[in-house]
Each structure stands twice: as C-alpha cells, then as structure tokens.
Design a protein around this motif. Structure first.
Motif, mmCIF file in Angstrom:
data_model
loop_
_atom_site.group_PDB
_atom_site.id
_atom_site.type_symbol
_atom_site.label_atom_id
_atom_site.label_comp_id
_atom_site.label_asym_id
_atom_site.label_seq_id
_atom_site.Cartn_x
_atom_site.Cartn_y
_atom_site.Cartn_z
ATOM 1 N N GLU A 220 0.867 -1.179 0.000
ATOM 2 C CA GLU A 220 0.000 0.000 0.000
ATOM 3 C C GLU A 220 0.903 1.227 0.000
ATOM 4 O OE1 GLU A 220 -3.320 -0.305 -0.088
ATOM 5 O OE2 GLU A 220 -3.333 -2.491 0.211
ATOM 6 N N THR A 236 -1.998 -0.472 -4.561
ATOM 7 C CA THR A 236 -2.918 -0.908 -3.499
ATOM 8 C C THR A 236 -3.169 -2.398 -3.655
ATOM 9 O OG1 THR A 236 -5.129 -0.643 -2.560
ATOM 10 C CG2 THR A 236 -4.885 -0.022 -4.857
ATOM 11 N N LEU A 241 -2.900 1.101 -9.187
ATOM 12 C CA LEU A 241 -4.227 1.675 -9.400
ATOM 13 C C LEU A 241 -4.193 2.373 -10.753
ATOM 14 C CD1 LEU A 241 -7.007 2.575 -7.940
ATOM 15 C CD2 LEU A 241 -5.836 4.740 -7.645
ATOM 16 N N GLY A 249 -4.912 8.848 -10.493
ATOM 17 C CA GLY A 249 -3.780 9.438 -9.782
ATOM 18 C C GLY A 249 -3.533 10.911 -10.051
ATOM 19 N N LEU A 322 -5.057 12.525 0.756
ATOM 20 C CA LEU A 322 -4.660 11.248 0.141
ATOM 21 C C LEU A 322 -4.610 10.129 1.177
ATOM 22 C CD1 LEU A 322 -1.852 12.320 -2.349
ATOM 23 C CD2 LEU A 322 -4.321 12.236 -2.652
ATOM 24 N N ASN A 324 -6.401 9.982 3.937
ATOM 25 C CA ASN A 324 -7.789 9.651 4.265
ATOM 26 C C ASN A 324 -8.430 8.806 3.161
ATOM 27 O OD1 ASN A 324 -7.588 11.128 6.601
ATOM 28 N ND2 ASN A 324 -8.648 12.933 5.805
ATOM 29 N N MET A 325 -8.026 9.050 1.946
ATOM 30 C CA MET A 325 -8.644 8.360 0.808
ATOM 31 C C MET A 325 -8.068 6.979 0.583
ATOM 32 S SD MET A 325 -10.341 9.935 -2.129
ATOM 33 C CE MET A 325 -9.382 11.381 -2.296
ATOM 34 N N PHE A 326 -6.731 6.832 0.701
ATOM 35 C CA PHE A 326 -6.074 5.582 0.306
ATOM 36 C C PHE A 326 -5.543 4.755 1.467
ATOM 37 C CE2 PHE A 326 -5.534 8.193 -3.580
ATOM 38 C CZ PHE A 326 -6.110 7.335 -4.493
ATOM 39 N N ASN A 327 -5.404 5.331 2.664
ATOM 40 C CA ASN A 327 -4.858 4.595 3.811
ATOM 41 C C ASN A 327 -3.561 3.865 3.444
ATOM 42 O OD1 ASN A 327 -6.117 1.755 5.809
ATOM 43 N ND2 ASN A 327 -4.603 3.280 6.342
ATOM 44 N N PRO A 328 -2.585 4.608 2.876
ATOM 45 C CA PRO A 328 -1.330 3.965 2.484
ATOM 46 C C PRO A 328 -0.428 3.724 3.695
ATOM 47 C CG PRO A 328 -1.159 6.319 2.132
ATOM 48 C CD PRO A 328 -2.570 6.061 2.618
ATOM 49 N N ARG A 329 0.533 2.823 3.531
ATOM 50 C CA ARG A 329 1.521 2.615 4.580
ATOM 51 C C ARG A 329 2.741 3.519 4.345
ATOM 52 N NH1 ARG A 329 1.392 -0.886 8.340
ATOM 53 N NH2 ARG A 329 -0.171 -2.202 7.335
ATOM 54 N N ALA A 359 -7.009 7.128 12.494
ATOM 55 C CA ALA A 359 -6.797 5.701 12.168
ATOM 56 C C ALA A 359 -5.842 5.523 10.984
ATOM 57 C CB ALA A 359 -8.137 4.996 11.919
ATOM 58 N N PRO A 360 -6.064 6.178 9.837
ATOM 59 C CA PRO A 360 -5.073 5.989 8.760
ATOM 60 C C PRO A 360 -3.739 6.678 9.042
ATOM 61 C CG PRO A 360 -6.819 7.492 8.044
ATOM 62 C CD PRO A 360 -7.253 6.922 9.361
ATOM 63 N N GLU A 362 -2.042 6.706 11.780
ATOM 64 C CA GLU A 362 -1.134 6.024 12.703
ATOM 65 C C GLU A 362 -0.190 5.041 12.001
ATOM 66 O OE1 GLU A 362 -4.292 2.664 14.391
ATOM 67 O OE2 GLU A 362 -4.132 4.622 15.333
ATOM 68 N N SER A 363 -0.524 4.618 10.798
ATOM 69 C CA SER A 363 0.340 3.612 10.151
ATOM 70 C C SER A 363 1.060 4.147 8.930
ATOM 71 C CB SER A 363 -0.486 2.384 9.764
ATOM 72 O OG SER A 363 -1.517 2.754 8.879
ATOM 73 N N ARG B 170 -13.091 1.435 14.859
ATOM 74 C CA ARG B 170 -12.193 2.458 15.391
ATOM 75 C C ARG B 170 -12.952 3.753 15.678
ATOM 76 N NH1 ARG B 170 -6.806 2.253 14.806
ATOM 77 N NH2 ARG B 170 -6.992 3.823 16.430
ATOM 78 N N ALA B 244 -3.955 0.079 3.980
ATOM 79 C CA ALA B 244 -3.100 -0.708 4.874
ATOM 80 C C ALA B 244 -3.884 -1.319 6.032
ATOM 81 C CB ALA B 244 -1.964 0.165 5.404
ATOM 82 N N TYR B 247 -8.952 1.215 6.101
ATOM 83 C CA TYR B 247 -9.630 2.492 6.320
ATOM 84 C C TYR B 247 -9.789 3.338 5.060
ATOM 85 C CZ TYR B 247 -7.976 1.257 11.013
ATOM 86 O OH TYR B 247 -7.688 0.601 12.171
ATOM 87 N N ALA B 248 -9.402 2.823 3.915
ATOM 88 C CA ALA B 248 -9.444 3.636 2.694
ATOM 89 C C ALA B 248 -10.872 4.093 2.381
ATOM 90 C CB ALA B 248 -8.886 2.836 1.521
ATOM 91 N N GLY B 249 -10.990 5.211 1.675
ATOM 92 C CA GLY B 249 -12.294 5.664 1.189
ATOM 93 C C GLY B 249 -12.942 6.753 2.013
ATOM 94 N N GLU B 250 -12.173 7.380 2.924
ATOM 95 C CA GLU B 250 -12.793 8.411 3.763
ATOM 96 C C GLU B 250 -12.873 9.744 2.998
ATOM 97 O OE1 GLU B 250 -14.437 8.253 6.658
ATOM 98 O OE2 GLU B 250 -14.260 6.098 6.369
ATOM 99 N N MET B 325 -8.894 11.372 -9.369
ATOM 100 C CA MET B 325 -8.037 10.508 -8.575
ATOM 101 C C MET B 325 -8.151 9.042 -8.968
ATOM 102 S SD MET B 325 -6.696 11.214 -5.159
ATOM 103 C CE MET B 325 -8.047 12.078 -4.480
#
Lengths: 409, 409
Positions: A220, A236, A241, A249, A322, A324-329, A359-360, A362-363, B170, B244, B247-250, B325
């Motif tokens: 991710e 992802t 993507l 993108g 980004l 919030n949208m993708f929750n990347p690592r 939540a997203p 933190e990682s 969460r 990750a 949580y994606a999609g916010e 996006m």
C-alpha cells in the motif's frame, strides 16, 4: 489462463512451464541472485523442476550460475550456488521524458542501468523534434551493447495522462501536448520495430519504488511525482491503481482552495496551484526558466524561507486528503518534492498530522525515493521488461539482437 | 496457495477440488442458475469434472438441479438442465447498522433476502444496548429458518472506520463510538458462536453493487454512501480498495474549502461539511431529529430549492476530485445521496463536468444503486458468505444448523 486450466491438462503443460520460467526470472530480477533452495521454497515447486527451469534460463542466455560468495540469497540449509541475471543478457531501453530534459538508459534485468544519456528538451518543442532527440539518445546508449544481447522493448515515462489501451499521450500539460502518439514518433525516428510501452511518470515511479526502492515489501504505497506538475502513482493490494482508462492518480487537480489561483486545467485552486513547481518558483522568486530544475534550486537552500514553510504545510494538508482516501503505509515524495521535503519535512509532517484522520494516520510514513531521481526511469524499464516475466521464450523470440549495427545502417 | 502448488502435486488435489467447488458456487451465486455447459465454459474444466463438482454441491445441500424453463443461463448448444442454489441451503445473517436504525436480514445464496426486520437505534445509545437490539432482530429473522438450513456466519455493515485485522470499530462518528468490538458484543447478546465480519458501509455497498447491482461487469467503480456522513467504497481492477488497515475511502474528509465550516473530525471545510446530512438539513431547514432520515425528507420535495441546487453543484465538484483521482467508469450514489441526485442530477453532472479532467470525465457515468437501499445490507451478506466460496466443505463443517431452537434455549 485461469488457475484451473493449469491443473494437469496436458495441452497446457508448455504454457505452465513458460509461466514458471518467467516467475523464476521475476524472483531473480526483483530480489537478486538466489540459491535454487530459495527458489524452491518461494515457488513451491520441487527441486528437479527448479533445476530444469534454471537450466533453461541459462541456455536462453538470460541467467548465469552464481556462487555463494557472490551474495546469493539463501534458503534454509547450507549455502549453495544459485542463479543470477546474465551479464550480457537481454536489455530494454528506458526513457524518462521530463519537461526540460529527456533521460534515456539501457537497462538490464535486475534494474541495472548499463548506459545512460540525457539531453535538454525544449518545453515548446514539437513532439517530432522531441522524438528525434530521444532517438539520438537511444542510438548513444545502445552503441556499446554487446551484439548478442537482445533488445526486448522500450518503456517511456511521460509527465501526463497516457491512455492505457494504446499508449496515446492524451495530455502532457507542461509540454503542451494533446493526443500525441509519441511511441510511434520515436520508432519512426529510430527506424526500428520494437515493442513500446508508455505510462505516466508517477505510476512508473510507484512501480519501481515498489519493486526495488523505498516501497519494497509494502503493498500500500503512494509515489508522488513533483515534475513541474504533481501526480500520484498508487499501489494498493500490491497492484497499480490504473482506473478505467489508465488515468488514475491526478492528485494535482484535487480541489484545495476554491478561492485559490487559476490552474492550467481551467479550474481554480487545485492542489497544484499551491505545491506545483510554478507556485513554488513564484514563492521563492525563482526565475521562470529554472522552474523545470526546481529540485536543484531547492537543494541550494541552506534553510527554508517562510514561504517554503507555508508550502510544506500545504503539501502536508493535501497529503492528508490522500491518506484519508487511500490509507497507504508509505508515501514517497519524488522529483522536486524530494528536495522540498528535505527542507521543510517538519512542516509537511505537521500539516499531515493536523488534517489526517487518526486511524489511517497512525500507520503511514512519509519517505524519500529509494531510487533517487531514477524512479520513473526504472519504472519505464520495468514495463518494458514485463513480457520476459510472462513468457521469456516468446519475449526473446521477438527481441532484436545486434541493435547497434541495425541503427548504424 | 500459489498457482504453482496446484499443478499436479497429489497432496494438493483435495485443496484444488474444494477450490473448484467454491468457484462453481461463486458463479451460480453471482450470475444465477446456470447450465453445466455454461459452467464448463466459464471455468475451463472438462464436463465430467463439472458434473462431479455439481453432484457434490447437491449432496452438500447447497445447490439443486434446475430445469431450462427456470431461466437457466446457457452456454453454447441446446438448452440443458443446470444448477441453482438450494431453497433450504445455507444462509447468513446480514446487519446494516445505521445511525438511526438497524436492519437485519437472513440472506441466502444468490443474495436472496429470506426474512428481514428492523428497529430504531438511538444515536446516543450505548454500544451494548445497540448490540442487544441487533440480537433481538437476529432472533426474529431466524425464527422461520428451516431447521436443517445451516447458518454460515454474520456480516455487519458499519457507518465508520473498521480495522480489517479484527473488525474493531475504530470510529463511528455519528454513533460517537471509538474502539468498539461490536462483533463480540452482538455474539455475547446472542449467546451464539458464529463467524462475524464487520466492514465499512460504503465498502460493502460497493461490493454488493459490483456483485449484483449497478456495477456488474464494471471493474472500476465507486459507491458513495450518504449515511449522515459521506464515505466511499472503491473497486479498482475488480478488487476492493482497502488500504493498509482497511480504512481507505474516507472521502467525506477530503479538503473542500479551507474557509468552510468546522467538521466533527476537528478540521474545517471537509467535503462532508457541504454534502453531509447535517449540512443539507441545515440548508433545507430540516429539523435536527430528522437528519438520519434525510433521504425520506428529500424524497418528499417536488422540486429543488436554490440551496439544494448549490449542494448538487458541491457534490459534483467533490466528485470531480474523485474522478481525477480514481478514473472510475461508474459512480453510484447511495443512501440519501440517491434522493439528492434524483432532485438535482443536472447540477451534480454540471459540477462534475466543470471540474473533472477531460480524459477521465469522458468514460464516467453517475448512477443510482441497483439494489436501492439494500446495497450495504447485501454487501454484509457477501462478506459472510465468502468462506463458502473459498472452501464450501470447511465452511459447512463449522456452520450451525437448527439455529432457531438454539437461540430459543
């Protein structure tokens, strides 16, 4: 081919073998020299099958025997000899088309840059002129290629929107190109028939960083390319993507401030109007003709000005959308954003932390490219090499050897 | 299990057979009654293998023979009998947890809602009280389940962020829940040990619309859930975008207007502050206690007010960021956004067209959910049914029969 088709139907045995051959090669390409034991463990095939596949790759001139002392990645048990990519094996041409310069490289398996050349590109140049310049660079980098090394294909990284189905450049805003079939233009200038793939620079940056850069082991990730404009390549679930047409993108055109500055896309207040190279150049009073070298300009700063600090905050705020949208690592900041982040990292991190959901947040880790300025170039090599990992026998069957003398003729 | 492991190794034959069994079932579940010829063609297996798999599914009580007259999907050749899901086969419990009400259904294969019940939920209720209410609804919907129909599991749709690894909620902002293990709470209230999966409502809406709604055949889609807050479920390359941690999609917290209203997330001017239910309710002077029923409130409008038209434009402007996006082919507007779009569709489309880049804009369609208000509910059923498609034998081995009398005890 569905997995079910692979289960023991005689007519598919050859396809299975070629698939496995490509998979062995992909492992060695991605992770480096590797013992047979390690390959056996990674692929879940038995030792004699692996030995057969490795032998065939050697016969094809793609791989060579590697001794333990050469840093062969080992599985369990005592160190043993393994397989590495051949020194004079197949190669590809990778092209990183920038707004001010084109970089062309001859790249071998394992992402080894064997030879490179670059030349300026004029932003107001016609596509055919740029194509001719790229063709000259290609001639330069294949000059010293061993005659028996086969050319598998060419990959081109583009600072714009590329249609996946046929590689048409729909829009390269900072080159002012609309609907340009640049692959055909380069081939025409070269007079050579090789497979050509084009893709967006940020997508290719993400691909290369995922394969051998700062994103190895992370499924991710987002690679943000600062290349006058701003775009993102997203991985992802381990996959790129791409979207319906290959245009996903375009984060530079996220709405950022409805009262903001006009954007070249016709809107107002896109994120790019705050963190694009033109906006930053204006903020630091950099001359317009240096915009395309913004990274170097920023590298010369000892400490950030208040305007740059504000840009860092805006970068962080946009990254929060980004995240919030993708929750990347991992988020990798490439191009001139790499130089910006080295100057104003604390402001970027604070802007992100201020606006992302907990939540997203933190990682996620922000980081610099593992491949320096070569992420997109090496991504272009990856897409050109891909046919070798699908079916090495077929890919070599259509590859060209002795390219240097073909081009000289 | 890697594909290579499936190629003819004797020890894996049983795993391959169960995988194929699950795949037959997935086809019949997704596409409906189907002839053996059609299954043979879809799966690339030979006729006798298909006949064996179909026979085993019948023995397991999962499927039944279907006659051509029953609308069996046919392959090439003359119409033939086929397979459909059994009338008294396995089922799951699906829970759609809303901000004002919980809907619970008993759902069979093929996404058939066999029984449903709902009850109000108080937004300021404690999690254990909501869990007890959900448990009562579960008791109600299993009451008439045939004793020999096995319960495979439970899926719960949540208006908030759910940690993928363990289903912990969460944050469910409009329920004011932080870090709630709601699955365990419901099981405790029921006194029943069944597998429970939780996921975000928009993610589940996307999954269900992709499987049997407006997104069938589209591998690039976004489902936007208007459920007091606004979230998105994204399918890309045919797979759910999870990120990750899941949580994606916010998208409700995309930056929209830095001078905008405060958002419950702590920021200012998130997209949700323009198109969230609270913002719309304020714009149309809807009483605060009707916010959770905003869809019904909007359905009662004959024609849109200027404020609603402006909201439609804001919806289109935010969708443009998503189109830039993700480059989706289909964007499905669910929850109260469905009602809003029916009122101000032209404004939404115009706002989108005004702000999206031409290349991704040309292939995108905005549409309403094919499953009406049940997208997230049926998505919850899908994740609960999933183990049946991975390994039906194992899933039935842990399923519970005669649930009604167990719950009565």
């Amino acid at each position: 081919m569905s997995p079910q088709r692979r289960t023991g139907l005689g007519t598919n045995q050859e396809a299975v073998r070629r698939h496995n051959l490509g998979t062995v090669l992909r492992h060695v390409h991605s992770a480096g020299a590797m013992s047979r034991a390690e390959l056996t463990s990674r692929m879940g095939l038995n030792r004699s099958t692996i030995a057969g596949l490795v032998g065939e790759l050697e016969q094809l001139g793609i791989s060579e025997r590697a001794e333990p002392a050469e840093g062969v990645r080992q599985g369990a048990g005592r160190p043993s000899a393994g397989v590495r990519v051949a020194d004079n094996g197949p190669y590809v041409i990778a092209v990183d088309l920038g707004v001010d310069r084109a970089v062309v490289a001859r790249v071998g398996l394992g992402g080894r840059i064997l030879q490179r050349a670059q030349a300026p590109v004029h932003a107001d140049g016609e596509a055919w002129q740029v194509g001719a310049a790229v063709a000259s660079l290609v001639r330069a980098v294949v000059e010293d290629a061993p005659a028996r090394s086969p050319l598998v294909g060419m990959g081109i990284s583009v600072p714009g929107l590329v249609r996946r189905s046929d590689g048409l450049i729909r829009l390269a805003p900072n080159l002012e190109w609309h609907d340009v079939s640049f692959g055909a233009i380069v081939l025409a200038a070269l007079g050579l028939d090789v497979p050509v793939c084009l893709a967006n620079d940020a997508d290719l940056g993400a691909l290369a960083e995922h394969t051998r850069g700062a994103g190895v082991g992370t499924d991710e990730l987002i690679y943000i390319s600062g290349n006058v404009g701003v775009g993102a390549g997203v991985i992802t679930g381990g996959h790129r993507l791409e979207g319906a047409g290959g245009y996903a993108g375009e984060v530079g055109h996220l709405r950022f401030d409805p009262e903001g500055r006009p954007c070249h896309c016709g809107n107002r207040g896109c994120w790019e109007t705050e963190v694009g190279a033109h906006a930053i150049a204006e903020a630091i009073q950099c001359p317009a003709d240096r915009v395309a070298q913004l990274g170097e300009v920023l590298d010369a700063f000892d400490s950030p000005s208040p305007a740059l600090r504000a840009t860092g905050t805006a970068l962080g705020h946009g990254l929060a959308s980004l995240v919030n949208m993708f929750n990347p690592r991992t988020v990798i900041l490439g191009g001139y954003l790499r130089s910006l982040y080295m100057l104003v990292g604390p402001e970027v991190n604070a802007g992100l932390a201020d606006r992302a959901l907990p939540a997203p947040l933190e990682s996620v880790t922000l980081t610099l490219p593992g491949l320096g300025a070569d992420s997109s170039l090496l991504g272009a090599a990856e897409i050109a090499l891909e046919p070798l990992f699908v079916d090495p026998v077929a890919a070599l069957g259509t590859a060209l050897d002795d390219v240097s003398s073909r081009l000289a003729g």
